[in-house]
Design an enzyme around this catalytic site. Structure first.
Site, PDB file in Angstrom:
ATOM      1  N   ASP A   1       0.816  -1.214   0.000  1.00  0.00           N
ATOM      2  CA  ASP A   1       0.000   0.000   0.000  1.00  0.00           C
ATOM      3  C   ASP A   1       0.857   1.274   0.000  1.00  0.00           C
ATOM      4  O   ASP A   1       1.813   1.374   0.771  1.00  0.00           O
ATOM      5  CB  ASP A   1      -0.853  -0.033   1.276  1.00  0.00           C
ATOM      6  CG  ASP A   1      -1.802   1.129   1.396  1.00  0.00           C
ATOM      7  OD1 ASP A   1      -2.841   1.102   0.728  1.00  0.00           O
ATOM      8  OD2 ASP A   1      -1.500   2.063   2.173  1.00  0.00           O
TER       9      ASP A   1
ATOM     10  N   GLU B   1       1.792  -0.312  -4.814  1.00  0.00           N
ATOM     11  CA  GLU B   1       0.908   0.810  -5.159  1.00  0.00           C
ATOM     12  C   GLU B   1       1.658   2.124  -4.989  1.00  0.00           C
ATOM     13  O   GLU B   1       2.111   2.453  -3.893  1.00  0.00           O
ATOM     14  CB  GLU B   1      -0.341   0.836  -4.268  1.00  0.00           C
ATOM     15  CG  GLU B   1      -1.313   1.923  -4.716  1.00  0.00           C
ATOM     16  CD  GLU B   1      -2.165   2.509  -3.606  1.00  0.00           C
ATOM     17  OE1 GLU B   1      -3.292   2.931  -3.890  1.00  0.00           O
ATOM     18  OE2 GLU B   1      -1.714   2.571  -2.444  1.00  0.00           O
TER      19      GLU B   1
HETATM   20  C1  GLC Z   1      -4.036   3.269  -0.450  1.00  0.00           C
HETATM   21  C2  GLC Z   1      -5.304   2.459  -0.290  1.00  0.00           C
HETATM   22  C3  GLC Z   1      -6.380   3.352   0.218  1.00  0.00           C
HETATM   23  C4  GLC Z   1      -5.962   3.913   1.553  1.00  0.00           C
HETATM   24  C5  GLC Z   1      -4.597   4.592   1.487  1.00  0.00           C
HETATM   25  C6  GLC Z   1      -4.008   4.799   2.843  1.00  0.00           C
HETATM   26  O1  GLC Z   1      -4.136   4.209  -1.449  1.00  0.00           O
HETATM   27  O2  GLC Z   1      -5.627   1.799  -1.481  1.00  0.00           O
HETATM   28  O3  GLC Z   1      -7.610   2.696   0.316  1.00  0.00           O
HETATM   29  O4  GLC Z   1      -6.908   4.826   2.006  1.00  0.00           O
HETATM   30  O5  GLC Z   1      -3.658   3.833   0.758  1.00  0.00           O
HETATM   31  O6  GLC Z   1      -3.621   3.570   3.412  1.00  0.00           O
END
Ligand code: GLC
Length: 577
Positions: A238, A308
């Site tokens: 994440d 991500e």
């Molecule tokens: C990422 C997740 C999202 C979350 C953020 C903070 O972007 O996909 O849902 O709110 O990180 O953890």
């Protein structure tokens, strides 16, 4: 005309993965739980494995299921090594891993390195300066002004700054002049216990861990090993770009391209070079995480991470180069590109052109943070996007419910869960069977559901779509089956192709060993048939084996040089005869 082909060179079995993303709170509550709680459970997921298998998915990405006060849908974790008691137990988790593996379905879990919940015991200890936890988070005394007021150390802002914009729209913040931008929410929050500011890139309740502290890094890598040792096959990591910060805490520069009318989020009025995306530290920490997967202990396992990060393409390619054999960044390019033939072609050609040897590509049509595919592209557009992505090389991600063609739900304001008030419409319960209470998701009182069901989409239930050969679910199943059967779709390289129409996109797949070849044609025109010639096709005569509009095709014979007719909003897959 030279035609280049970008072969999928990696040996990783992930290169054929169809990864099904499960948002556990609204996926399925196990039928035996008594009383029913109104949200999903780990056992509920295990019960639905036959469904996931029948879809043809061979991997799962499980969104956070950890103990959490649930401020940010579970992305605020109070224990990195356990299961939220409302979702089940570690034993339930072990059983899920075992059952998934028995069905040859691999399991990736969401891993959240950047922050914990403010209820995590590390934060409790850190704010009290206990037991060496002093600098496990990012603390600063701030700057005192002449009146004795404390100000944050710099202008760093929280990603979750949309509430400021909403407040202003509701008439608050009247001290701002009309021509002044709405300020973002500061990434610094004063803590009365420690009497210092702490940094939070996201919600106030999600303090950032201090990755420059080697003890923090070890603790987080231990958390990774904890899950690997329980049998998980990898991680979706994440917001990874946020762990790379410049700890000199320099101010961010202002984004001169910012225009309040175009940007939804006041956060975007700052460029992000210091508070996140800072390559020196980011690359080092990603490398360290990759080493965990490459440890001898896991040699026999084909482990993988998908990272991500919302960053520029060339910054992403730098991260992809760190350890392509175990980790790559999400390819959000297709999701963010505008929906037309030319933009998608440029994005895809560029992406596969730049793909590194050993890297595994990936394709994404949606996730729990994005408005649903149907809400963005309409019913037919969503089917087209499904075919377009599923036949591309690499890991293909499907967000639960996407295969049903679900739309965004209208969630009443009093039921909202997301701190941004934004992302609940794409997170409502899966409709399993519209003849059952709560569309078969749970038997709890509707008022107790984590999020309400979307009654407008009840007719799209799994039960109903299973019976219709032209349903969205049947299309996904047929496409995925072909992707697992045809050598060109399994191991074939990506072949960029041109057509004589600027509305019709074409690409090919070609398997060197068997000579198996495919062409995918996509008509982006909304209201017009298109007759199109593929100018530089790697074969001429083929049979149409799938259409986004009609699903099964009786091998309609086509000549790619003479011209192929597509309906408006239709994607077809042609196999060389
Ligand atoms: C990422 C997740 C999202 C979350 C953020 C903070 O972007 O996909 O849902 O709110 O990180 O953890």
């Amino acid at each position: 005309m030279t035609m280049s082909m970008h072969a999928a060179r990696s040996n990783s079995t992930w290169k054929n993965a169809v990864v099904y993303q499960i948002y556990p709170w609204t996926f399925s509550e196990d039928s035996a739980r008594d009383p029913q709680l109104g949200h999903g459970s780990i056992k509920g997921i295990e019960e639905r494995l036959p469904y996931i298998e029948s879809l043809g998915a061979n991997a799962i990405w499980l969104s956070p299921f950890y103990p959490s006060p649930m401020v940010d849908g579970g992305y605020d974790i109070s224990d990195f090594r356990n299961v939220h008691p409302a979702l089940g137990t570690l034993e339930d988790f072990d059983s899920l891993v075992k059952s998934a593996h028995e069905r040859h379905i691999r399991l990736m879990v969401d891993f959240i390195p950047n922050h914990s919940s403010d209820k995590h015991e590390w934060f409790e200890k850190s704010r009290r300066r206990e037991d060496g936890y002093d600098d496990w988070y990012i603390w600063h005394p701030g700057h005192k002004d002449e009146y004795g007021n404390n100000h944050p150390p710099n202008n760093w802002a929280s990603v979750f700054s949309i509430p400021h914009r909403k407040a202003r729209e509701h008439g608050e913040m009247s001290w701002l002049r009309d021509d002044e931008w709405t300020p973002p929410i500061s990434a610094w929050k004063w803590d009365d216990v420690r009497e210092e500011f702490y940094m939070h890139s996201f919600a106030v309740e999600q303090p950032d861990l201090n990755w420059s502290n080697p003890y923090v890094r070890e603790a987080m890598k231990d958390a990774m090993r904890f899950w690997l040792d329980r049998g998980v096959d990898g991680f979706r990591v994440d917001a990874v770009n946020h762990i790379g910060k410049n700890m000199e805490l320099l101010d961010e520069e202002v984004n001169t391209a910012y225009n309040e009318a175009w940007y939804e989020n006041p956060y975007d009025q700052l460029l992000k070079h210091q508070s996140c995306n800072y390559p020196q530290t980011l690359h080092e920490y990603v490398w360290e995480m990759c080493q965990v997967l490459k440890d001898e202990a896991y040699e026999e396992r084909d482990l993988r991470m998908i990272l991500e990060a919302y960053m520029g393409e060339s910054d992403l390619r730098d991260i992809d180069a760190i350890a392509p054999e175990v980790a790559s960044t999400f390819n959000f390019g297709g999701l963010l590109a505008s929906w037309d033939a030319n933009s998608r072609k440029i994005q895809m050609d560029y992406y596969y052109e730049r793909l590194l040897r050993d890297a595994v590509a990936n394709q994404v049509n949606g996730n729990h943070d994005k408005s649903r595919l149907v809400a963005r592209l309409g019913d037919n557009g969503a089917r087209v996007a499904a075919v377009l992505n599923l036949f591309l090389p690499g890991m293909r991600f499907i967000y639960n419910g996407e295969e049903l063609g679900l739309d965004d739900a209208d969630v009443p304001p009093w039921r909202l869960q997301d701190p941004n008030g934004l992302r609940d419409p794409e997170r409502t319960p899966m409709p399993w069977d519209e003849t059952q209470p709560n569309v078969g998701f749970s038997r709890a009182d509707p008022g107790d559901l984590w999020l309400p069901t979307n009654s407008a989409d009840a007719y799209k239930s799994v039960m109903r779509q299973k019976q219709h050969e032209k349903s969205s679910l049947s299309l996904y199943k047929a496409a995925i089956r072909l992707c697992h059967e045809l050598p060109a779709a399994m191991t074939g390289g990506y072949v960029p192709l041109r057509t004589d129409s600027d509305q019709v996109l074409a690409y090919g797949r070609e398997d060197d060993e068997t000579g198996d070849k495919l062409v995918v044609l996509v008509n982006f025109t909304r209201n017009k048939q298109a007759s199109v010639k593929v100018l530089d096709s790697h074969f001429v005569i083929g049979g149409v084996i799938l259409s986004s509009a009609n699903v099964e095709q009786a091998n309609r014979r086509v000549d790619l040089r003479a011209g192929v007719t597509l309906d408006s909003d239709e994607a077809i897959v042609i196999k060389k005869i």
